[in-house]
Design a protein around this motif. Structure first.
Motif, short mmCIF file in Angstrom:
data_model
loop_
_atom_site.label_atom_id
_atom_site.label_comp_id
_atom_site.label_asym_id
_atom_site.label_seq_id
_atom_site.Cartn_x
_atom_site.Cartn_y
_atom_site.Cartn_z
N THR A 214 0.85 -1.19 0.00
CA THR A 214 0.00 0.00 0.00
C THR A 214 0.88 1.24 0.00
O THR A 214 1.78 1.37 0.82
CB THR A 214 -0.91 0.02 1.25
OG1 THR A 214 -1.71 -1.17 1.25
CG2 THR A 214 -1.82 1.24 1.24
N THR A 215 0.62 2.14 -0.94
CA THR A 215 1.32 3.42 -0.97
C THR A 215 0.29 4.52 -0.74
O THR A 215 -0.82 4.46 -1.26
CB THR A 215 2.03 3.63 -2.32
OG1 THR A 215 1.07 3.53 -3.37
CG2 THR A 215 3.12 2.59 -2.52
N GLY A 216 0.67 5.50 0.05
CA GLY A 216 -0.28 6.56 0.39
C GLY A 216 -1.32 6.04 1.36
O GLY A 216 -1.05 5.18 2.21
N MET A 217 -2.54 6.54 1.23
CA MET A 217 -3.63 6.13 2.11
C MET A 217 -4.87 5.83 1.28
O MET A 217 -5.13 6.47 0.27
CB MET A 217 -3.93 7.23 3.13
CG MET A 217 -2.74 7.60 4.00
SD MET A 217 -3.20 8.67 5.36
CE MET A 217 -4.15 7.52 6.34
N ILE A 218 -5.61 4.84 1.73
CA ILE A 218 -6.87 4.45 1.09
C ILE A 218 -7.97 4.56 2.13
O ILE A 218 -7.81 4.08 3.25
CB ILE A 218 -6.80 3.02 0.54
CG1 ILE A 218 -5.65 2.87 -0.45
CG2 ILE A 218 -8.12 2.62 -0.11
CD1 ILE A 218 -5.40 1.44 -0.89
N ASP A 219 -9.07 5.21 1.78
CA ASP A 219 -10.17 5.30 2.74
C ASP A 219 -11.41 4.62 2.19
O ASP A 219 -11.67 4.65 0.98
CB ASP A 219 -10.47 6.76 3.09
CG ASP A 219 -11.08 7.53 1.93
OD1 ASP A 219 -12.31 7.73 1.94
OD2 ASP A 219 -10.34 7.91 1.01
N ASP A 237 -6.81 2.86 5.44
CA ASP A 237 -5.73 1.87 5.32
C ASP A 237 -4.46 2.62 4.95
O ASP A 237 -4.47 3.52 4.10
CB ASP A 237 -6.08 0.85 4.24
CG ASP A 237 -5.01 -0.22 4.09
OD1 ASP A 237 -4.24 -0.44 5.05
OD2 ASP A 237 -4.94 -0.84 3.01
N THR A 238 -3.34 2.27 5.58
CA THR A 238 -2.09 3.01 5.40
C THR A 238 -0.97 2.09 4.96
O THR A 238 -0.96 0.90 5.28
CB THR A 238 -1.67 3.69 6.71
OG1 THR A 238 -1.51 2.68 7.73
CG2 THR A 238 -2.73 4.69 7.17
N GLY A 239 0.01 2.65 4.25
CA GLY A 239 1.22 1.91 3.92
C GLY A 239 2.09 1.78 5.15
O GLY A 239 2.22 2.72 5.94
N GLY A 240 2.68 0.60 5.35
CA GLY A 240 3.42 0.35 6.58
C GLY A 240 4.92 0.50 6.49
O GLY A 240 5.60 0.55 7.53
N GLU A 241 5.48 0.56 5.27
CA GLU A 241 6.92 0.71 5.16
C GLU A 241 7.35 2.07 5.71
O GLU A 241 6.57 3.02 5.77
CB GLU A 241 7.37 0.57 3.70
CG GLU A 241 7.45 -0.86 3.19
CD GLU A 241 6.08 -1.46 2.92
OE1 GLU A 241 5.13 -0.69 2.67
OE2 GLU A 241 5.96 -2.70 2.97
N ARG A 242 8.59 2.18 6.08
CA ARG A 242 9.07 3.38 6.78
C ARG A 242 8.89 4.65 5.95
O ARG A 242 8.55 5.70 6.48
CB ARG A 242 10.55 3.20 7.16
CG ARG A 242 10.75 2.23 8.31
CD ARG A 242 12.22 1.96 8.56
NE ARG A 242 12.43 1.15 9.75
CZ ARG A 242 13.59 0.63 10.11
NH1 ARG A 242 14.66 0.83 9.33
NH2 ARG A 242 13.70 -0.09 11.20
N TRP A 250 -1.18 13.14 8.25
CA TRP A 250 -2.30 13.87 7.64
C TRP A 250 -3.65 13.28 8.03
O TRP A 250 -4.69 13.91 7.81
CB TRP A 250 -2.16 13.87 6.12
CG TRP A 250 -0.89 14.50 5.65
CD1 TRP A 250 0.20 13.86 5.12
CD2 TRP A 250 -0.54 15.88 5.69
NE1 TRP A 250 1.19 14.76 4.83
CE2 TRP A 250 0.76 16.02 5.17
CE3 TRP A 250 -1.21 17.04 6.12
CZ2 TRP A 250 1.41 17.24 5.07
CZ3 TRP A 250 -0.56 18.26 6.01
CH2 TRP A 250 0.72 18.36 5.50
N SER A 251 -3.64 12.10 8.64
CA SER A 251 -4.91 11.46 9.01
C SER A 251 -5.09 11.38 10.53
O SER A 251 -6.00 10.72 11.01
CB SER A 251 -4.98 10.05 8.42
OG SER A 251 -3.94 9.24 8.95
#
Length: 364
Positions: A214-219, A237-242, A250-251
């Motif tokens: 996942t890159t960025g954020m998905i709502d 849903d958020t990306g978990g990589e550093r 932002w959320s």
């Protein structure tokens, strides 16, 4: 974990306890809206019935899988849309190609590093059949499969052949604390011929098991019903990589619930972005930062310990807990048992245990 979360649980009754969802509620029709439009319905739904939920955790722990299962449970339908099916088809094929090439490169690296210790990782590239199959797969490295129209039978045969090599399978066994590959890949490699068929359409199980970074954020926006009231849920849903975590900020405003997901099976896995860091070590540090940070002092925090089925399998395969935690006091954590499910994690009032990529019924 108890130290960090006990005060959070005692401050106020959890959202779950206040608005417990009965099984009948999940069967009621619900809508899903990915648009950025305001989620206030025409019937004048009050602000207090809105809930913002944030899925956090490091990479490959199953946040996106949980997000997909929320969609299936709360949307009132049993299938994904045509665009999602098409994207899943491309992603599954990409994963099969890229992961196989990664494992074969790691096999060569390990064998070159110590040819005696890693002798069983040797892959004979002088063998014409192996070399030809490798070149077929290599031709599709970096391919998105979005515009591929040719027959992929040759590719599927090459992947099936190379995946069955002893050198490839032995290299995968050495991945712990050395490199990482997506979970559940054996499930897809066993049906590679079907996956590369022109008429292939992923099943719901295929999509649930699929790993996509996942890159960025998905709502996602959902409506649920409880005690005669309608609630508007916005799930992020958020990306978990550093490199993705800096986007989380932002959320962080007005979050009602944080669902932090950690994978128990990652006690011997390394990060995708940093092969020198044990994934569960990183998760513990991240969880501590989330719990002690200023952003979520008024938010409920739910900890999900995920991938317990893979965790049990690794214990069954005699991978010691001290592989990731050298300060384990006992020396007999190489667990001997007849079946992985003989080990059951103890229940806790603050944690929920779920399987790794299991079905929707399991998640429900």
């Amino acid at each position: 974990i108890r130290t960090q979360t006990s005060h959070l649980a005692s401050n106020k009754r959890s959202f779950y306890n206040q608005h417990r969802l009965r099984s009948v509620d999940l069967d009621m029709p619900a809508s899903y809206d990915d648009s950025a439009a305001d989620d206030v319905d025409s019937d004048g739904l009050k602000h207090r019935n809105r809930r913002k939920i944030l899925l956090l955790g490091n990479g490959s722990v199953g946040k996106s899988t949980i997000f997909k299962q929320f969609k299936l449970l709360l949307n009132g339908y049993a299938h994904f849309g045509s665009n999602e099916l098409m994207e899943a088809t491309h992603a599954i094929r990409q994963n099969l190609v890229s992961t196989l090439l990664l494992v074969m490169n790691k096999a060569m690296h390990l064998h070159a590093l110590n040819s005696e210790y890693f002798a069983d990782c040797c892959i004979d590239f002088e063998n014409d059949a192996i070399n030809d199959a490798y070149n077929v797969v290599l031709k599709y490295s970096g391919e998105s499969f979005e515009k591929v129209s040719e027959n992929l039978t040759e590719l599927s045969s090459a992947i099936t052949f190379l995946w069955s090599l002893n050198g490839v399978q032995n290299t995968i066994k050495y991945r712990h604390k050395r490199f990482t590959i997506p979970d559940n890949l054996a499930y897809f490699y066993e049906q590679a011929e079907h996956v590369f068929d022109a008429d292939y359409v992923p099943s719901t199980t295929d999509i649930i098991r699929l790993r996509i970074r996942t890159t960025g954020m998905i709502d996602g926006r959902f409506k649920i019903y409880s005690d005669g009231e309608e609630y508007n849920i916005t799930l992020f849903d958020t990306g978990g990589e550093r490199n993705e975590r800096k986007k989380w900020i932002w959320s962080f405003d007005n979050v009602d619930v944080v669902i932090f997901v950690a994978a128990l099976s990652h006690f011997c896995s390394v990060l995708w972005e940093d092969e020198k860091t044990v994934s569960l070590h990183d998760a513990i540090e991240l969880f501590q930062e989330i719990c002690n940070g200023k952003w979520f002092k008024r938010s409920e925090i739910i900890l999900i310990l995920n991938k317990t089925d893979i965790f049990r399998q690794r214990l069954y395969n005699e991978i010691a807990l001290k592989c990731g935690f050298g300060d384990v006091r006992r020396d007999d954590y190489n667990v001997q048992m007849r079946h992985p499910h003989e080990i059951t994690p103890p229940p806790s009032p603050y944690t929920t245990h779920t399987g790794g990529g299991g079905g929707v019924n399991n998640f429900q």
